[in-house]
Design an enzyme around this catalytic site. Sequence first.
Site, PDB file in Angstrom:
ATOM      1  N   ASN A  12       6.861  -0.636   1.307  1.00  0.00           N
ATOM      2  CA  ASN A  12       6.018  -0.352   2.477  1.00  0.00           C
ATOM      3  C   ASN A  12       5.428  -1.688   2.919  1.00  0.00           C
ATOM      4  O   ASN A  12       4.536  -2.215   2.280  1.00  0.00           O
ATOM      5  CB  ASN A  12       4.918   0.639   2.065  1.00  0.00           C
ATOM      6  N   LYS A  14       3.700  -2.301   5.471  1.00  0.00           N
ATOM      7  CA  LYS A  14       2.421  -2.153   6.186  1.00  0.00           C
ATOM      8  C   LYS A  14       2.441  -3.021   7.451  1.00  0.00           C
ATOM      9  O   LYS A  14       3.483  -3.147   8.086  1.00  0.00           O
ATOM     10  CB  LYS A  14       1.261  -2.472   5.243  1.00  0.00           C
ATOM     11  N   HIS A  98       0.064   8.407   4.284  1.00  0.00           N
ATOM     12  CA  HIS A  98      -0.344   7.282   3.437  1.00  0.00           C
ATOM     13  C   HIS A  98      -1.874   7.222   3.409  1.00  0.00           C
ATOM     14  O   HIS A  98      -2.530   7.530   4.408  1.00  0.00           O
ATOM     15  CB  HIS A  98       0.237   5.972   3.991  1.00  0.00           C
ATOM     16  N   GLU A 100      -3.832   4.927   3.733  1.00  0.00           N
ATOM     17  CA  GLU A 100      -4.417   4.071   4.782  1.00  0.00           C
ATOM     18  C   GLU A 100      -4.409   4.765   6.141  1.00  0.00           C
ATOM     19  O   GLU A 100      -5.272   4.491   6.971  1.00  0.00           O
ATOM     20  CB  GLU A 100      -3.688   2.716   4.814  1.00  0.00           C
ATOM     21  N   GLU A 183       0.125   8.256  -5.105  1.00  0.00           N
ATOM     22  CA  GLU A 183      -0.525   6.969  -4.916  1.00  0.00           C
ATOM     23  C   GLU A 183      -2.032   7.116  -5.114  1.00  0.00           C
ATOM     24  O   GLU A 183      -2.761   7.461  -4.164  1.00  0.00           O
ATOM     25  CB  GLU A 183      -0.250   6.446  -3.499  1.00  0.00           C
ATOM     26  N   GLY A 189      -3.355  -1.720  -3.481  1.00  0.00           N
ATOM     27  CA  GLY A 189      -3.771  -3.049  -3.026  1.00  0.00           C
ATOM     28  C   GLY A 189      -4.882  -3.654  -3.870  1.00  0.00           C
ATOM     29  O   GLY A 189      -5.462  -4.667  -3.505  1.00  0.00           O
ATOM     30  N   SER A 229      -0.098  -0.798  -6.687  1.00  0.00           N
ATOM     31  CA  SER A 229      -0.028  -2.024  -7.501  1.00  0.00           C
ATOM     32  C   SER A 229       1.188  -2.062  -8.432  1.00  0.00           C
ATOM     33  O   SER A 229       1.093  -2.556  -9.559  1.00  0.00           O
ATOM     34  CB  SER A 229      -1.331  -2.243  -8.277  1.00  0.00           C
ATOM     35  N   GLY A 250       3.862  -1.721  -2.124  1.00  0.00           N
ATOM     36  CA  GLY A 250       3.265  -2.380  -0.965  1.00  0.00           C
ATOM     37  C   GLY A 250       3.372  -3.896  -1.093  1.00  0.00           C
ATOM     38  O   GLY A 250       4.423  -4.484  -0.842  1.00  0.00           O
TER      39      GLY A 250
HETATM   40  P1  PGA Z   1       0.364  -1.773  -3.200  1.00  0.00           P
HETATM   41  O1  PGA Z   1       0.489  -0.644  -2.079  1.00  0.00           O
HETATM   42  O2  PGA Z   1       1.664  -1.833  -3.942  1.00  0.00           O
HETATM   43  O3  PGA Z   1       0.069  -3.045  -2.433  1.00  0.00           O
HETATM   44  O4  PGA Z   1      -0.769  -1.368  -4.089  1.00  0.00           O
HETATM   45  C1  PGA Z   1       1.222   0.539  -2.314  1.00  0.00           C
HETATM   46  C2  PGA Z   1       1.213   1.405  -1.090  1.00  0.00           C
HETATM   47  O5  PGA Z   1       0.209   1.410  -0.366  1.00  0.00           O
HETATM   48  O6  PGA Z   1       2.193   2.097  -0.788  1.00  0.00           O
END
Ligand code: PGA
Length: 266
Positions: A12, A14, A98, A100, A183, A189, A229, A250
């Site tokens: 992803n 983003k 997601h 976010e 998630e 993140g 992560s 991500g």
């Molecule tokens: P991250 O994000 O790997 O940066 O923690 C994962 C995601 O939001 O899909």
Amino acid sequence: MSDMRTPLVAGNWKMNLSAAEGAALVEQFLREVNLRPDREVLICPPYLAVPKLVDVCSRTMVKVGAQDVFWAEKGAFTGNVSAGMLTDAGVTYCLVGHSETRGRFGKLEVPESTVGYFAETDETCNLKIKALLPFGIAPVLCVGEAIGERKAGQTDEVIKSQLRGALDGIEGAELASLVVAYEPVWAIGTGEVCGADEAERVCGMIRGYLGELFDTDTAERVRVLYGGSVKPDNAKELFSQPNIDGGLVGGASLDAKGFASIVLSV
Ligand code: PGA
């Protein structure tokens, strides 16, 4: 992961990378890894980079997904993109819900006062999934608890209600292509990964609950990913769990070598 399901690693991106940067990343990634048909790789670039990435990936085994969709077919919905438009662009997967887009940030990167702008709900997830399925676009439904919910012992309850809401009114038979990504919001993140045992427990719980909502066959077919992560040094342990069929990555998907190493861990 189980032999019954083809493992999937999804990146992803983003709101990162131009079309040219994305194309360069994929080309470097493909120099690092020899893809086999028994493992799927998906990238989800920003909308504007999709056509270029579909073109670059068309001669490869890398699939291209979108990060969001709007549920109406067309009309006065400024700023939005429909499932038909995604199909027209060559997209075969789409993230839904997601954290976010739900306004639930692991690491708050927007002013608190603007969080309501990211207004995804279980109901909009449901409308989006229903819009994607007729086009044969596989929804990647993201679910997961925030830190306060985890501390209050509400993890399973929160996830079950997200699944129930997002999948309401859909038949098990329609869900062959569904992917669910667990998630935990607090791991997104933040560099704080969920332990493999707990990630496995929750992914198993998700599969069990899909079995209750639909039937065992459907539950066994759906791929359940872990996200939050995921890095080259923790991917193998996570992906070796029986109910974890790959990852939604991500930050680490923005580095070709790191992403290749994660893909090779599945
Ligand atoms: P991250 O994000 O790997 O940066 O923690 C994962 C995601 O939001 O899909």
